[in-house]
Write an enzyme that holds these catalytic residues in place. Structure first.
Site, PDB file in Angstrom:
ATOM      1  N   TYR A 109     119.823  80.763  39.932  1.00  0.00           N
ATOM      2  CA  TYR A 109     119.210  81.138  38.652  1.00  0.00           C
ATOM      3  C   TYR A 109     119.133  82.654  38.572  1.00  0.00           C
ATOM      4  CZ  TYR A 109     115.824  82.018  34.996  1.00  0.00           C
ATOM      5  OH  TYR A 109     115.220  82.497  33.865  1.00  0.00           O
ATOM      6  N   GLU A 197     119.559  84.912  30.165  1.00  0.00           N
ATOM      7  CA  GLU A 197     119.412  83.925  31.235  1.00  0.00           C
ATOM      8  C   GLU A 197     120.762  83.316  31.576  1.00  0.00           C
ATOM      9  OE1 GLU A 197     115.935  80.859  31.796  1.00  0.00           O
ATOM     10  OE2 GLU A 197     117.471  79.932  30.535  1.00  0.00           O
TER      11      GLU A 197
END
Length: 388
Positions: A109, A197
């Site tokens: 992530y 993101e």
């Protein structure tokens, strides 16, 4: 402003961040042509809506053969996709992204957000990437690495290295990983983003880093510097009333209650909604008409609020500072005459020339309920909506 995944990946590509080969399409024939251009399967079919959780909702599918690919397209294109971010009504999928399959060895992530507590951007990364990153943040926050970007000095190379080594990337990926993180930080700063993101950022079987998913949000207040980005705005993904309000420079946010709220100032809006909830009511919206609340502005605000059939009463909470209360009252009266009010209207007015403003409201002959305080106004509107 939010954009779709395929648009975010176009930005990633522009900034040198590796992405899978793919194409956004709007029909089955386009999808078949896109897949043929990519080469043999596997393919990944991804619904394009402004919401997370698409995979869990059935909006991301892998196809290992040509026949399976055709079936996946028919399943996803046109479906009503329900995720934890869409609400129970879901979103209709009008476009899909077709991508090549990527051999995944590890999911990571990587994201950048504004940390409001520290008043600066924060880079977050974790070795536990993928669909359950929210659960990681809630249950094992120690697994999330953080680096804060000082606006005075900007992103530093050592911060990228801290993240790369913290993620435990293999030696051959240290250089490319550092470059990827630096480029992401540059994108965030140059385009005035509020969120960037990559989830997941994958390590492939042949030791490459690829942004397998992408999400980018922009600061609406900075879009005047990026007019080209406005072309990516998707009206079909916006609430119709929010879109209508933006045409009149009104800040409107749809909520889940049945009490319309009109104020002039975001802080006043938050306080007003808190009081409404304190007295048992539920706001249907947050509508901020701004500091120069003219009669036309207020009339447009009334019309937008009353377009929501859930609204059973309206609370107007206006503070007259630079714009005096008597002028505001005249605007409210004129606006109320322009708009047919079929629900109770409670008005709380405070500020310069407030006594004259209240007098004008009381003598207008219109069916207003004028309250002297915020608390009394919130209590009255709650009682009108929930008389028991």
């Amino acid at each position: 402003m939010k954009i779709h995944e395929y648009q975010a990946k176009a930005l990633f590509d522009r900034y040198g961040i590796p992405i899978p080969k793919g194409k956004a399409v709007f029909s089955l024939p386009e999808a078949l042509a896109a897949a043929q251009a990519l080469g043999p399967p596997p393919y990944v079919v991804k619904a394009q809506i402004h919401a997370g959780g698409r995979g869990k909702g059935g909006g991301v599918k892998v196809a290992g053969s040509w026949d399976e690919f055709t079936g996946r397209i028919n399943e996803i294109l046109g479906m009503t996709l329900v995720t934890h971010q869409t609400g129970p009504e879901g979103r209709i999928v009008g476009k899909i992204l077709i991508e090549e399959g990527v051999p995944i060895a590890q999911e990571l992530y990587l994201g950048i957000v504004i940390d409001r507590a520290r008043a600066c951007p924060a880079i977050m990364a974790s070795r536990s990437g993928g669909m359950d990153i929210e659960e990681v943040a809630e249950k094992t926050p120690h697994l999330i690495l953080r680096e804060w970007i000082d606006p005075a000095v900007g992103f530093q190379a050592f911060q990228a290295r801290n993240i790369v080594y913290g993620l435990g990337l293999p030696a051959p990926l240290v250089k490319s990983g550092t470059a990827l993180i630096t480029r992401l930080a540059t994108l965030f700063e140059q385009l005035d983003c509020s969120l960037v993101e990559i989830n997941p950022l994958v390590v492939t079987g042949d030791e490459r880093l690829i942004a397998l998913d992408g999400k980018v949000n922009f600061d609406d207040n900075a879009l005047f510097r990026h007019q080209e980005l406005l072309e990516w705005m998707d009206p079909s993904e916006q609430d119709p009333l929010e879109l209508e309000a933006s045409r009149y420079n009104l800040n409107y946010i749809r909520l889940n209650g049945n009490i319309g709220v009109m104020v002039n100032g975001a802080g006043l809006a938050m306080a007003t909604m808190d009081l409404i909830k304190l007295y048992g009511g539920e706001p249907a919206n947050f509508l901020d008409v701004g500091g120069g609340a003219s009669a036309e502005t207020i009339a447009n605000g009334f019309r937008i609020i009353l377009s929501d059939e859930r609204v059973k009463a309206v609370l107007v909470n206006i503070f007259g500072g630079i714009l005096r209360c008597d002028v505001l009252a005249e605007g409210l009266i004129e606006a109320a005459r322009k708009v047919v009010l079929q629900v109770p209207l409670i008005i709380r007015l405070e500020g310069t020339n407030v006594d004259r403003g209240r007098e004008l409201l009381n003598q207008s002959g219109l069916d207003f309920i004028v309250s002297p305080t915020m608390a009394e106004a919130a209590k009255k509107v709650g009682q009108l909506v929930h008389p028991n």
